[in-house]
Motif scaffolding. Structure first.
Motif, PDB file in Angstrom:
ATOM      1  N   SER A   1       1.269  -6.288  -0.631  1.00 25.99           N
ATOM      2  CA  SER A   1      -0.078  -6.323  -0.067  1.00 25.99           C
ATOM      3  C   SER A   1      -0.683  -4.930  -0.163  1.00 25.99           C
ATOM      4  O   SER A   1       0.027  -3.916  -0.174  1.00 25.99           O
ATOM      5  CB  SER A   1      -0.028  -6.758   1.397  1.00 25.99           C
ATOM      6  OG  SER A   1       0.295  -8.115   1.516  1.00 25.99           O
ATOM      7  N   CYS A   2      -2.010  -4.884  -0.242  1.00 28.39           N
ATOM      8  CA  CYS A   2      -2.688  -3.589  -0.280  1.00 28.39           C
ATOM      9  C   CYS A   2      -4.039  -3.713   0.405  1.00 28.39           C
ATOM     10  O   CYS A   2      -4.526  -4.825   0.646  1.00 28.39           O
ATOM     11  CB  CYS A   2      -2.841  -3.085  -1.713  1.00 28.39           C
ATOM     12  SG  CYS A   2      -3.832  -4.162  -2.784  1.00 28.39           S
ATOM     13  N   GLY A   3      -4.643  -2.579   0.735  1.00 25.95           N
ATOM     14  CA  GLY A   3      -5.892  -2.585   1.482  1.00 25.95           C
ATOM     15  C   GLY A   3      -7.082  -2.153   0.638  1.00 25.95           C
ATOM     16  O   GLY A   3      -6.986  -1.239  -0.186  1.00 25.95           O
ATOM     17  N   LEU A   4      -8.214  -2.834   0.843  1.00 25.21           N
ATOM     18  CA  LEU A   4      -9.479  -2.494   0.191  1.00 25.21           C
ATOM     19  C   LEU A   4     -10.481  -2.051   1.246  1.00 25.21           C
ATOM     20  O   LEU A   4     -10.326  -2.334   2.445  1.00 25.21           O
ATOM     21  CB  LEU A   4     -10.045  -3.696  -0.565  1.00 25.21           C
ATOM     22  CG  LEU A   4      -9.276  -4.203  -1.785  1.00 25.21           C
ATOM     23  CD1 LEU A   4      -9.870  -5.523  -2.267  1.00 25.21           C
ATOM     24  CD2 LEU A   4      -9.294  -3.172  -2.915  1.00 25.21           C
ATOM     25  N   SER A   5     -11.542  -1.395   0.819  1.00 23.60           N
ATOM     26  CA  SER A   5     -12.666  -1.143   1.716  1.00 23.60           C
ATOM     27  C   SER A   5     -13.282  -2.483   2.103  1.00 23.60           C
ATOM     28  O   SER A   5     -13.001  -3.507   1.486  1.00 23.60           O
ATOM     29  CB  SER A   5     -13.700  -0.251   1.023  1.00 23.60           C
ATOM     30  OG  SER A   5     -14.052  -0.786  -0.246  1.00 23.60           O
TER      31      SER A   5
ATOM     32  N   ALA B   1      -8.750  -1.587   7.006  1.00 30.27           N
ATOM     33  CA  ALA B   1      -8.977  -2.006   5.623  1.00 30.27           C
ATOM     34  C   ALA B   1      -8.999  -3.531   5.550  1.00 30.27           C
ATOM     35  O   ALA B   1      -8.626  -4.214   6.509  1.00 30.27           O
ATOM     36  CB  ALA B   1      -7.872  -1.454   4.713  1.00 30.27           C
ATOM     37  N   TYR B   2      -9.440  -4.033   4.417  1.00 25.45           N
ATOM     38  CA  TYR B   2      -9.368  -5.481   4.190  1.00 25.45           C
ATOM     39  C   TYR B   2      -8.063  -5.767   3.439  1.00 25.45           C
ATOM     40  O   TYR B   2      -7.901  -5.329   2.292  1.00 25.45           O
ATOM     41  CB  TYR B   2     -10.558  -5.974   3.369  1.00 25.45           C
ATOM     42  CG  TYR B   2     -10.518  -7.459   3.112  1.00 25.45           C
ATOM     43  CD1 TYR B   2     -10.973  -8.354   4.070  1.00 25.45           C
ATOM     44  CD2 TYR B   2      -9.979  -7.964   1.926  1.00 25.45           C
ATOM     45  CE1 TYR B   2     -10.906  -9.727   3.858  1.00 25.45           C
ATOM     46  CE2 TYR B   2      -9.907  -9.323   1.699  1.00 25.45           C
ATOM     47  CZ  TYR B   2     -10.373 -10.206   2.663  1.00 25.45           C
ATOM     48  OH  TYR B   2     -10.294 -11.567   2.454  1.00 25.45           O
ATOM     49  N   PRO B   3      -7.113  -6.469   4.067  1.00 20.60           N
ATOM     50  CA  PRO B   3      -5.811  -6.688   3.417  1.00 20.60           C
ATOM     51  C   PRO B   3      -5.870  -7.791   2.353  1.00 20.60           C
ATOM     52  O   PRO B   3      -6.497  -8.835   2.565  1.00 20.60           O
ATOM     53  CB  PRO B   3      -4.917  -7.105   4.584  1.00 20.60           C
ATOM     54  CG  PRO B   3      -5.850  -7.768   5.559  1.00 20.60           C
ATOM     55  CD  PRO B   3      -7.161  -7.052   5.423  1.00 20.60           C
ATOM     56  N   VAL B   4      -5.195  -7.546   1.243  1.00 18.78           N
ATOM     57  CA  VAL B   4      -5.122  -8.526   0.158  1.00 18.78           C
ATOM     58  C   VAL B   4      -3.652  -8.742  -0.189  1.00 18.78           C
ATOM     59  O   VAL B   4      -2.971  -7.808  -0.625  1.00 18.78           O
ATOM     60  CB  VAL B   4      -5.879  -8.062  -1.098  1.00 18.78           C
ATOM     61  CG1 VAL B   4      -5.959  -9.202  -2.120  1.00 18.78           C
ATOM     62  CG2 VAL B   4      -7.270  -7.561  -0.747  1.00 18.78           C
ATOM     63  N   LYS B   5      -3.185  -9.946   0.021  1.00 19.20           N
ATOM     64  CA  LYS B   5      -1.786 -10.257  -0.283  1.00 19.20           C
ATOM     65  C   LYS B   5      -1.596 -10.433  -1.788  1.00 19.20           C
ATOM     66  O   LYS B   5      -2.563 -10.684  -2.517  1.00 19.20           O
ATOM     67  CB  LYS B   5      -1.356 -11.526   0.446  1.00 19.20           C
ATOM     68  CG  LYS B   5      -1.356 -11.392   1.973  1.00 19.20           C
ATOM     69  CD  LYS B   5      -0.825 -12.647   2.635  1.00 19.20           C
ATOM     70  CE  LYS B   5      -0.906 -12.546   4.147  1.00 19.20           C
ATOM     71  NZ  LYS B   5      -0.086 -11.426   4.678  1.00 19.20           N
ATOM     72  N   PRO B   6      -0.361 -10.311  -2.271  1.00 23.22           N
ATOM     73  CA  PRO B   6      -0.102 -10.509  -3.702  1.00 23.22           C
ATOM     74  C   PRO B   6      -0.538 -11.896  -4.169  1.00 23.22           C
ATOM     75  O   PRO B   6      -0.404 -12.877  -3.440  1.00 23.22           O
ATOM     76  CB  PRO B   6       1.420 -10.339  -3.817  1.00 23.22           C
ATOM     77  CG  PRO B   6       1.808  -9.545  -2.619  1.00 23.22           C
ATOM     78  CD  PRO B   6       0.868  -9.952  -1.531  1.00 23.22           C
TER      79      PRO B   6
END
Length: 264
Positions: A148-152, A184-189
């Motif tokens: 997972s990673c974070g976006l604006s 942040a806005y989290p985005v899972k794989p």
């Protein structure tokens, strides 16, 4: 002399008759033997037939019982298959919902995403017209990495001309105001963050020199070099564009876009 001859003839005739009768009796005896052998064989054949029928009945009975057992086994097998399938489904769901490693082998928690901004190398960005709208476009950012990673909260977007050497005059869309909350806005794989932009919400006259939409997936952490350019095509009119926040569906992204009222 005549009497003696007659006696001899009579004796000879008797002997001949006796011989003939003996031959006839012998022939009858042989024929009787053949006939009696026939019924004996027939009887044996009948007994064999009865025995075969009994055997067949027993075999059929056993087969019938075996078939029932086989059907039972098949039924049991189907139940096992369903149970096994259910077990797999349940196990998969449990792993997805309860483990931070997920099916990708990476960390899929939101907490991890808040501390790890997305890298451009782990993202795939698409821009396409939203079905049913002449002025709206979908910005879809897919996480192709294993964590997972974070976006604006929203992508940084500029609307300009593809042949321009200076993009300082690009048009910047309005965004929703009053933002706050998670870092942040989290985005899972293997999932996507979706934002929608409306180039001309009012549908009136707008500028016509814009033919390119420039997208930086994370305006808070990514360098300008990671910006991507997407052609809009001819005859595009841009007037007071609006951009929504990242959401999980196009419908939610459209609803967010309609709340845009603030310059970024």
């Amino acid at each position: 002399m005549r009497t003696i001859r007659n006696r001899k003839r009579t004796a000879a005739l008797g002997t001949a008759v006796t011989a003939v009768l003996a031959l006839a009796l012998t022939a009858c005896g042989d024929g009787g033997g053949t006939k009696s052998a026939g019924p004996a064989d027939n009887s044996a054949s009948a007994e064999a037939t009865v025995a075969a029928k009994d055997t067949a009945k027993g075999t059929n009975k056993d087969d019938a019982q075996g078939g029932t057992a086989s059907d039972g086994a098949k039924t049991s097998g189907s139940t096992d298959t369903v149970s096994s399938s259910s077990g797999k489904s349940t196990g998969g769901a449990a792993k997805t919902g309860g483990s931070t490693s997920g099916a990708t082998g990476g960390n899929t928690s939101d907490d991890y995403a808040y501390k790890h901004p997305c890298k451009s190398s782990d993202l795939s960005v698409r821009v396409y017209a939203r079905e049913g709208s002449a002025t709206q476009h979908v910005i879809e950012v897919n996480n192709t990495g294993k964590n997972s990673c974070g976006l604006s909260y929203y992508p940084r977007v500029g609307l300009g001309a593809s042949n321009a050497t200076d993009h300082s005059g690009d048009i910047t869309p309005l965004v929703p105001g009053g933002l706050g909350g998670a870092p942040a806005y989290p985005v899972k794989p293997k999932t996507a963050a979706i934002a929608v932009i409306d180039l001309n919400p009012g549908g009136g006259n707008g500028v016509t020199w814009v033919n390119e939409l420039n997208v930086l997936a994370d305006g808070d952490h990514m360098p300008n070099a990671d910006q991507l350019n997407f052609p809009l095509g001819p005859d595009v009119k841009v007037g007071t564009p609006k951009l929504g926040l990242y959401e999980r569906s196009i419908a939610d992204a459209v609803a967010s876009m309609k709340q845009a009222n603030t310059k970024p």
